[in-house]
Design an enzyme around this catalytic site. Structure first.
Site, mmCIF file in Angstrom:
data_model
loop_
_atom_site.group_PDB
_atom_site.id
_atom_site.type_symbol
_atom_site.label_atom_id
_atom_site.label_comp_id
_atom_site.label_asym_id
_atom_site.label_seq_id
_atom_site.Cartn_x
_atom_site.Cartn_y
_atom_site.Cartn_z
ATOM 1 N N GLU A 288 0.797 -1.272 -0.057
ATOM 2 C CA GLU A 288 0.086 -0.157 0.052
ATOM 3 C C GLU A 288 1.000 1.248 0.035
ATOM 4 O O GLU A 288 0.558 2.127 0.714
ATOM 5 C CB GLU A 288 -1.040 0.093 1.268
ATOM 6 C CG GLU A 288 -1.998 -1.153 1.183
ATOM 7 C CD GLU A 288 -2.804 -1.275 2.239
ATOM 8 O OE1 GLU A 288 -2.637 -0.922 3.298
ATOM 9 O OE2 GLU A 288 -4.064 -1.727 1.955
ATOM 10 N N ASP A 361 -8.250 -9.201 4.074
ATOM 11 C CA ASP A 361 -7.951 -7.865 4.855
ATOM 12 C C ASP A 361 -8.965 -7.912 6.281
ATOM 13 O O ASP A 361 -10.051 -6.947 6.030
ATOM 14 C CB ASP A 361 -8.218 -6.719 4.276
ATOM 15 C CG ASP A 361 -7.588 -5.458 4.892
ATOM 16 O OD1 ASP A 361 -6.888 -5.774 6.138
ATOM 17 O OD2 ASP A 361 -7.801 -4.205 4.462
ATOM 18 N N GLU A 389 -12.658 -2.179 12.243
ATOM 19 C CA GLU A 389 -12.789 -1.577 10.756
ATOM 20 C C GLU A 389 -13.764 -2.017 9.810
ATOM 21 O O GLU A 389 -14.550 -1.166 9.248
ATOM 22 C CB GLU A 389 -11.215 -1.751 10.076
ATOM 23 C CG GLU A 389 -11.271 -1.178 8.668
ATOM 24 C CD GLU A 389 -9.823 -1.172 8.013
ATOM 25 O OE1 GLU A 389 -9.167 -1.660 8.688
ATOM 26 O OE2 GLU A 389 -9.672 -0.741 6.608
HETATM 27 O O1 GCW Z 1 -6.769 -3.073 6.374
HETATM 28 C C1 GCW Z 1 -6.084 -2.036 5.760
HETATM 29 C C2 GCW Z 1 -6.359 -0.880 6.516
HETATM 30 C C3 GCW Z 1 -5.303 -0.024 6.318
HETATM 31 C C4 GCW Z 1 -4.381 -0.576 7.092
HETATM 32 C C5 GCW Z 1 -3.899 -1.910 6.213
HETATM 33 C C6 GCW Z 1 -2.708 -2.563 6.919
HETATM 34 C C7 GCW Z 1 -2.540 0.196 8.441
HETATM 35 O O2 GCW Z 1 -7.641 -0.402 5.729
HETATM 36 O O3 GCW Z 1 -5.810 1.344 7.109
HETATM 37 O O4 GCW Z 1 -2.934 0.132 6.943
HETATM 38 O O5 GCW Z 1 -4.809 -2.868 6.150
HETATM 39 O O6 GCW Z 1 -2.995 -3.679 7.522
HETATM 40 O O7 GCW Z 1 -1.487 -2.261 6.463
#
Ligand code: GCW
Length: 690
Positions: A288, A361, A389
């Protein structure tokens, strides 16, 4: 007469004083009746061989304060009797090191043995946990050892006080005023962690800022480390891989460049001078948008090993496996496995690879991550999200122990003739939970979210504990010891996560939340820059059917699992329906085992989820006599939000699926009150945690 009657009426009310949740599960509310009498009969002096050692001193003071609470002693320094009731030996040769303890009852004496002071501290909390549930001190025998060495929280807290994916206010860390000011919260936080066995804390976001490695921050971390050391908690830092360039004046961060390695070694030396027991670095690399070794055509192992060498045997590098690439067209859920399995055996001894519970995720439900069991020569750690989340933020009740247990208990189908569960795979390393704490008075944004922090620690200590027993012991310490009320609360908690799955992501759907903030439904989102950010990418719904084909005819993500596991999920006719649309694309009119069509089954699931939330709200109402008014109302208000939002999820999702296939709702199903366009118009640019 009248006075006596009056005071009798007042007593139960007094024990239901308003509470704001700050004390978490460490309230130690006064016992009553027989359990009180038993403890009164047992209570006496607490002695230890080495009472001045800081952690032993804490073991004593925590036990004393907790006992006084349970005994209802207003004066905490009250006389405790003239004989020994609790005797600590925190240097006992027969107990394993690492926090284990043994509690042996004898006549009016509990002997508490551990190899190290921290084992004694854990024993104090264990005694209070048991007594707090009404256990008899004269028969209290416990023999307990942690199942894994690292039991950690990962904070996604930023230096400016914002918490990524945080739903409980601002960060608990007051970086601005540290190191001079140490908030009492930092002590209370350490107590809470130690009470459930958590022994490591990564204090900053994995999306890390390099300046947090500068000397002024090292001084702040050192103050925390000093405060937490007696509680057995080590400080870890998220490290930004490009720090040598960002703050070190180098022109590269190439892990194979000797100058880069020297920079990290010097940085580690500097940290260890300030924090002799510094735990190590957590790294999110090439994920990311974060920098990493691949920026220099090096591997994750090159990057991790370079940092590990800098730490030497002083600490650990925890390298995250949460990677997926914009350039890679393959199914996103396959990418971590594809990148990491070829590196098995290449990581240094003091490197751990940290793997999310599932391959996508932190969804309400995912199958276990295929990396578990697939890297036998590498230490793997489990990463779960305590913060919710993707499960309705702080206002939805979702007790997460069943989610984590589902993964921890999964048989990987690998590991030898006797195959290993995920819990067995991670046993040499540990578990990390993304923290749900914040500046809210109740720490976690809602009373029930405290249970997820608690349960995470308890499962990291012992993944074999049942989620039901953890719920019960948490609720007894947090809310009430009334057996019937406890039964109701435990049942509510146990069913709560499944309810969320059913109204958000039934039958194996995933990642259908609205974009960015992930709050509320957004299955219609199909136009984001990257395909794998779009809900449409995950549900693949059209007029014909729905679901992600991960069989050999599709992405073949199934092949990343061991053959027995693959076999169990390969056939849409026999797959566990909870994973159906995760692995299979299914026609809307397919006849399901229920005899209904897939479409009708889906509607049934959403409705069952909504009904389950209504039942939670009803059950909670019956508990009013048992819970103080302030917390009762707080939970009730959250449940009211959840009732509305569960319907929103159901209606918006069904409206969208219907727009694709045009099928009517099954007979008897409640109509959808608004149009799809109405649902799509809702926007929440201010949603927390982004
Ligand atoms: O789930 C995603 C989240 C991000 C997060 C990423 C990760 C810290 O939306 O906010 O970043 O995973 O785990 O690196």
């Amino acid at each position: 007469m009248r006075l006596a009657a009056l005071s009798a009426a007042i007593v139960p009310l007094a024990s239901l004083q308003a509470e704001d949740g700050y004390d978490l599960w460490l309230r130690h509310a006064p016992l009553e009746g027989e359990s009180l009498a038993r403890l009164q009969a047992h209570d006496g002096e607490i002695v230890a061989l080495n009472p001045d050692e800081p952690t032993v001193a804490l073991a004593i003071s925590e036990l004393r304060a907790g006992l006084d609470g349970l005994l209802g002693k207003a004066d905490r320094a009250a006389q405790t009797g003239s004989y020994t009731a609790f005797r600590f030996d925190c240097d006992h040769p027969a107990i394993a090191p690492g926090g284990a303890f043994r509690i042996t009852p004898a006549d009016r004496l509990l002997s508490i043995d551990a190899a190290e002071p921290v084992g004694c501290l854990y024993a104090s909390y264990a005694i209070l946990r048991e007594l707090g549930q009404g256990a008899d001190p004269s028969t209290l025998a416990l023999d307990s050892a942690p199942a894994m060495p690292l039991r950690m929280l990962n904070h996604w807290d930023n230096p400016d006080g914002h918490v990524e994916r945080g739903y409980a206010g601002r960060s608990i860390f007051d970086w601005w005023h540290l190191p001079e000011r140490l908030d009492q919260r930092m002590i209370d936080y350490a107590r809470a962690n130690a009470s459930v066995g958590i022994n490591g804390v990564v204090v900053n976001n994995v999306n890390a800022r390099a300046f947090m490695l500068e000397p002024r921050y090292i001084a702040k971390f050192a103050r925390l480390a000093d405060a937490w050391r007696p509680y057995g908690i080590r400080v870890y830092l998220s490290a930004r891989f490009s720090a040598p360039m960002d703050i070190g004046g180098l022109t590269t961060s190439d892990p194979l460049d000797p100058q880069v390695a020297a920079w990290w070694r010097a940085k580690a030396d500097e940290i260890y001078t300030a924090i002799p027991d510094f735990g190590g670095f957590l790294v999110k690399a090439n994920s990311e948008g974060q920098p990493g070794p691949q920026d220099y055509s090096r591997t994750h192992a090159d990057g991790a090993n370079m940092l590990a060498e800098g730490l030497g045997d002083r600490g650990t590098v925890i390298w995250r496996a949460f990677v997926y690439s914009a350039e890679d067209e393959t199914d996103r859920t396959k990418q971590a496995y594809a990148e990491f399995v070829p590196l098995d055996g290449q990581f240094a001894d003091n490197v751990i690879v940290q793997v999310k519970n599932g391959p996508l995720d932190f969804q309400p439900r995912e199958p276990f991550h295929p990396l578990f069991g697939a890297m036998p020569k590498t230490k793997l750690m489990f990463e779960g999200q305590i913060t919710k989340e993707y499960l309705g933020f702080a206002s939805h009740l979702a007790y997460l122990a069943p989610l984590w247990k589902e993964v921890l208990g999964a048989d990987t189908g690998r590991g030898g003739p006797v195959t290993k569960s995920v819990a067995q795979v991670i046993a040499p390393a540990g578990m990390a939970g993304v923290a749900n704490t914040g500046s809210d008075r109740d720490w976690t944004g809602s009373d029930f979210d405290q249970a997820n922090w608690y349960a995470f620690g308890r499962l990291a200590w012992n993944p074999a504990l049942s989620s039901e027993s953890i719920a019960r012991e948490w609720a007894a310490q947090t809310f009430t010891r009334d057996p019937q009320a406890l039964g109701t609360i435990t049942a509510m908690m146990q069913g709560s996560r499944e309810a969320v799955v059913r109204y958000m992501t039934p039958l194996g759907l995933a990642h259908v939340m609205d974009t960015g903030h992930h709050y509320g439904p957004g299955p219609w989102v199909c136009d984001l820059a990257r395909p794998d950010w779009n809900p449409c990418y995950y549900h693949r719904a059209d007029g014909e059917g729905i679901g992600f084909d991960r069989t050999p005819a599709g992405s073949d993500a199934l092949a990343q699992y061991a053959p027995d596991v693959t076999a169990q999920w390969a056939d849409p006719a026999t797959v566990d329906p909870r994973y159906l649309l995760w692995f299979h694309r299914v026609r809307w009119d397919r006849v399901m085992p229920s005899g209904r069509s897939l479409w009708a089954d889906l509607v049934h699931e959403y409705d069952a989820g909504v009904a389950a939330v209504d039942a939670l709200a009803r059950d909670w109402q019956t508990l009013a006599p048992h819970i103080d008014a302030q917390r009762h109302r707080a939970v009730a208000e959250n449940l009211a939000i959840q009732q509305v939002e569960a319907r929103w999820w159901r209606n918006a999702s069904l409206a969208y699926w219907q727009s694709l296939h045009g099928l009517p709702l099954p007979a008897g199903a409640a109509p959808i009150p608004e149009s799809l366009a109405d649902y799509q118009r809702r926007a929440f640019p201010e949603a927390p945690g982004q």
